[in-house]
Design a protein around this motif. Structure first.
Motif, PDB file in Angstrom:
ATOM      1  N   TYR A   1      43.744  33.838  36.550  1.00 40.75           N
ATOM      2  CA  TYR A   1      44.443  35.130  36.533  1.00 40.75           C
ATOM      3  C   TYR A   1      44.851  35.495  35.109  1.00 40.75           C
ATOM      4  CZ  TYR A   1      47.864  38.727  37.808  1.00 40.75           C
ATOM      5  OH  TYR A   1      48.566  39.909  37.924  1.00 40.75           O
TER       6      TYR A   1
ATOM      7  N   ASP B   1      41.777  36.439  33.043  1.00 38.42           N
ATOM      8  CA  ASP B   1      41.268  37.762  33.434  1.00 38.42           C
ATOM      9  C   ASP B   1      42.118  38.886  32.856  1.00 38.42           C
ATOM     10  OD1 ASP B   1      39.227  36.612  34.858  1.00 38.42           O
ATOM     11  OD2 ASP B   1      40.166  36.871  36.825  1.00 38.42           O
ATOM     12  N   HIS B   2      43.427  38.631  32.667  1.00 37.56           N
ATOM     13  CA  HIS B   2      44.333  39.685  32.200  1.00 37.56           C
ATOM     14  C   HIS B   2      44.793  39.468  30.762  1.00 37.56           C
ATOM     15  CE1 HIS B   2      44.611  40.017  36.640  1.00 37.56           C
ATOM     16  NE2 HIS B   2      44.797  41.305  36.405  1.00 37.56           N
TER      17      HIS B   2
END
Length: 462
Positions: free
Chosen positions: A279, A282-283
């Motif tokens: 996560y 991805d960000h």
């Protein structure tokens, strides 16, 4: 001058030296004793000024022994996903007092299962650079000693944020949508409200053995996940573990059972760390990602000598603000995310994830790296103090049973010197014996020297 005739000032001087708080001691010179912390410790024991229950290692290493007493704010109202309709379980050792993670599942269409790992939302109460954050950073980790626990954060925060200590609990929750083979279809991080039931590993194992859900599904998902990681090179180290407890009256060393549910929970926590790392990557969120180089050689087999040798091939885990592979885990990226009440870098992970969820700028990679450096230095002192204190109290346990014979296994040898591992104590020591690795011996242990943390082993039979 006899030992009981020490003046209060001399006693103070000796105690400071034994605790590593001064380099030289006039009292030790007057008594013609070596001027070392170990010699001062021995003198204090002989004089009856310290008991064998006293451990100076945390002091010597600079690990904080005073409890944190800072004020803890209440949880602020904020939007959270309500998951109180799902069954959630915090599964820990009996007597655990800081439940900071819990697991549950949610069936999804298409044969997928959503694994939920809920973690106490500590960052909501200890945001970056708050007084609580600064104190936790200075400590690095909770200090677990055989006779007491010194929290990284106040007991009041644990009581407020611990999962299952109230009817409902705020959590930072990591979800992974897994297929039958343990592959992740999607990952997510959300702020939630959960209703948690606390169980011991024994209680959870009983439910698994009875075929109850969600324990059967959790075990199936964990087994599939482990298999995938093994295929990617993950290493499994299975060495004896014990629990060491102590007080003024004595010490006990108890082998830790390893029910399947312990491994299931460990695998769920590993998946949560992997999901949080995905996560964050991805960000573009900077985290203290955990990385590890591949082992320098391959060790095959499941014997104790093989397990011992395999552990020695592992490089130390490094933490860095950019993702990288963790060879021991068999993962392409990973972070520790499930113990923010006990490990400072886990708290940093939560602070960064929370900042992203709130649409705020978190720490930069450079700032994360600085926190890693400071927290690791302090946590290293904590871990070393724990290790030495466990050895001290294990020696007390041994000394209280001078006639006992112990079963030991030769796990390594270098020339005439072998390393013995006593499984019932998770204790290793060198001894001269021609026995080959894997040989089981009977040994007697004696001549315990607490100040120097040493003893002697005598081989009785093969």
């Amino acid at each position: 001058m006899t030992l009981p005739d020490l003046t209060p000032a001399q006693r103070t001087e000796l105690e400071l030296l034994a605790r590593g708080k001064q380099d030289k001691s006039r009292t030790m010179r007057d008594l013609k004793q070596p001027e070392t912390p170990e010699a001062a410790h021995a003198l204090l024991l002989r004089a009856g000024l310290w008991t064998d229950a006293r451990t100076p290692y945390a002091d010597r290493l600079g690990a904080a022994l005073n409890p944190v007493t800072l004020d803890v704010p209440p949880f602020a109202p904020e939007q959270r996903l309500d998951l109180t309709h799902l069954d959630v379980y915090a599964i820990d050792d009996e007597g655990n007092r800081d439940p900071d993670d819990a697991v549950g599942i949610e069936p999804l269409p298409g044969g997928l299962t959503r694994l939920w790992v809920h973690v106490a939302d500590v960052a909501a109460l200890a945001p970056a650079d708050s007084p609580l954050d600064l104190e936790a950073r200075a400590r690095g980790a909770t200090l677990y000693l055989p006779d007491r626990t010194i929290g990284m954060l106040p007991d009041a925060l644990v009581e407020q944020a611990g999962l299952g200590l109230h009817d409902t609990s705020p959590a930072l929750s990591i979800s992974l949508d897994l297929d039958e083979d343990g592959n992740a279809d999607a990952v997510d991080v959300q702020l939630t409200t959960v209703r948690v039931q606390r169980l011991t590993y024994t209680q959870a194992q009983e439910r698994l053995d009875a075929g109850q859900e969600p324990f059967v599904t959790l075990a199936r998902l964990a087994a599939a996940s482990r298999e995938l990681r093994v295929q990617e090179g993950a290493l499994s180290i299975d060495l004896p573990e014990v629990r060491v407890k102590a007080d003024e009256t004595g010490a006990t060393v108890t082998p830790l059972p390893k029910p399947e549910m312990r491994l299931v929970v460990q695998e769920c926590m590993t998946l949560a760390g992997w999901g949080a790392a995905i996560y964050a990557d991805d960000h573009a969120i900077a985290l203290p990602f955990a990385t590890q180089d591949p082992p320098h050689r391959e060790v095959r087999g499941d014997t104790l000598p093989a397990q011992w040798a395999r552990r020695r091939t592992l490089a130390r885990t490094r933490f860095q603000p950019a993702p990288g592979p963790h060879a021991g885990m068999g993962l392409d990226l990973y972070t520790q995310a499930t113990s923010p009440m006990r490990r400072y870098l886990d708290l940093v992970v939560h602070q960064q994830l929370r900042a992203h969820l709130a649409g705020q700028d978190g720490l930069s990679g450079k700032e994360v790296a600085a926190r890693v450096a400071q927290a690791q230095m302090n946590a290293d002192a904590t871990r070393q103090a724990e290790r030495l204190s466990r050895r001290h109290h294990t020696l007390r346990f041994i000394a209280a049973q001078p006639e006992r014979e112990w079963e030991a296994v030769v796990v390594d040898r270098r020339g005439p010197q072998a390393t013995l591992l006593i499984p019932d104590l998770a204790f290793d020591l060198p001894v001269s014996t021609p026995a080959a690795p894997g040989t089981t011996l009977r040994v007697a242990l004696g001549d315990v020297n607490l100040p120097n943390l040493t003893l002697r082993a005598r081989v009785l039979t093969t």
